[in-house]
Design an enzyme around this catalytic site. Structure first.
Site: not given
Ligand code: TRP
Ligand code: ZN
Length: 316
Positions: A42, A136, A170-171, A199, A286, A305
């Site tokens: 867990d 995010d 990434e953005e 993500d 965003h 999990d």
């Protein structure tokens, strides 16, 4: 929350029981059954949330965000790296430039396992400039971190080699993950048996979406959710919009989880998952309200999990 899912441990128990029946004696000369694969643990959601609280504090202390090129990004990376170093991971920071600023990927290898078969799990650690980026993608970053720390805490010794990654920028267009993939030798690229991407996994009005990609990875995630009685759908809110895309382009099997961004939850989806129909999965996507208040704890718990289940199953 810990819920049992049928897995190899169960299968091994069945084998043991059958062995017992056919030999008729515990002390018989039957060969010992294969040791059961370690069951996935867990992932404590309270620990995942504690990492989110830290990401929120880091943003608040650094102009309200954790974006590429801003102080809050590097502080986020330092937080994750310190935890991993203390737990015994071999970490490395990979630098690149984007938009005139230095960006950083953090890579953490768990010593051991077959390095010709690497299972990777990753998430982007940067936010947009407009907010703290807690769903995010603090959510994916925190869950991947807690999975790695759980590997160390349980001293998990998988057959395959485990590697965890936190991507920069990434953005700005998957910059960090693309840089990583482009700078792998073809031999090292071929050693990656699977890349799992996380993500946005705690959306406040959540859906339960599984990437429709590598069939074995997809099945592993679907098995987990089936085992806890949660329906899933195929992820359709923009395939290729996260860090799995560069891996997929390079021929690496990929998969991942997602709880939804700006798309609207339908009435049918609200009927099976709860939440509010006619509203975005994440109304703060965003924006400045993507704070620790912008997290559905049940979704974060289930996806964390599922992440642990997949990491353990695919590497055992
Ligand atoms: N990666 C996007 C972002 O960070 C969010 C997103 C949109 C997404 N569609 C997706 C993530 C599909 C995973 C899968 O802004
Ligand atoms: Zn994102």
């Amino acid at each position: 929350m810990k819920l049992s899912v049928p897995g190899r441990a169960t299968a091994a128990a069945v084998v043991a029981a059958v062995t017992l029946l056919t030999t008729g004696s515990i002390a018989g000369a039957a060969p010992a059954p294969e040791p059961a694969a370690a069951a996935a643990p867990d992932l404590p959601v309270a620990s995942v949330k504690a990492h989110l609280t830290q990401f929120q504090s880091i943003a608040t202390a650094n102009g309200g965000n954790r974006a590429h090129g801003r102080a809050g990004y590097k502080a986020s990376l330092d937080y994750v790296k310190a935890k991993l170093d203390a737990a015994g991971f071999t970490t490395s920071v990979q630098q690149f430039t984007s938009g005139g600023a230095i960006g950083y990927n953090l890579i953490a290898d768990w010593p051991g396992g077959d390095t010709n078969q690497v299972i990777m799990a990753g998430s982007h650690l940067d936010s947009v400039t407009s907010g703290a980026g807690i769903n995010d993608n603090g959510s994916g970053s925190a869950a991947v971190l807690e999975a790695a720390l759980t590997v160390a805490r349980t001293n998990y010794q998988p057959t395959k080699h485990l590697r965890f990654a936190w991507w920069g920028a990434e953005e700005r267009g998957l910059v960090g993950s693309r840089y990583y993939v482009n700078n792998l030798s073809s031999a090292n690229r071929a050693r990656i048996s699977g890349y799992l991407n996380f993500d946005m996994i705690g959306s406040p009005n959540p859906g339960y979406f599984v990437y429709d990609d590598d069939p074995a990875i997809e099945k592993t995630f679907k098995d987990y959710f089936a085992g806890i009685g949660v329906a899933t759908e195929i992820e359709t809110e923009g395939d290729g919009r996260s860090d799995h895309a560069p891996f997929k382009s390079a021929g690496v099997p990929v998969g991942g989880l997602f709880t939804g961004a700006s798309n609207t939850k339908s009435a049918a989806q609200a009927a099976k998952w709860g939440g509010t129909a006619g509203q975005s999965f994440d109304r703060c996507y965003h924006s400045s309200c993507d704070t620790t208040s912008n997290i559905n704890e049940t979704a974060l718990d289930r996806n964390g999990d599922a992440l642990a289940y997949a990491v353990w199953e695919l590497s055992s």
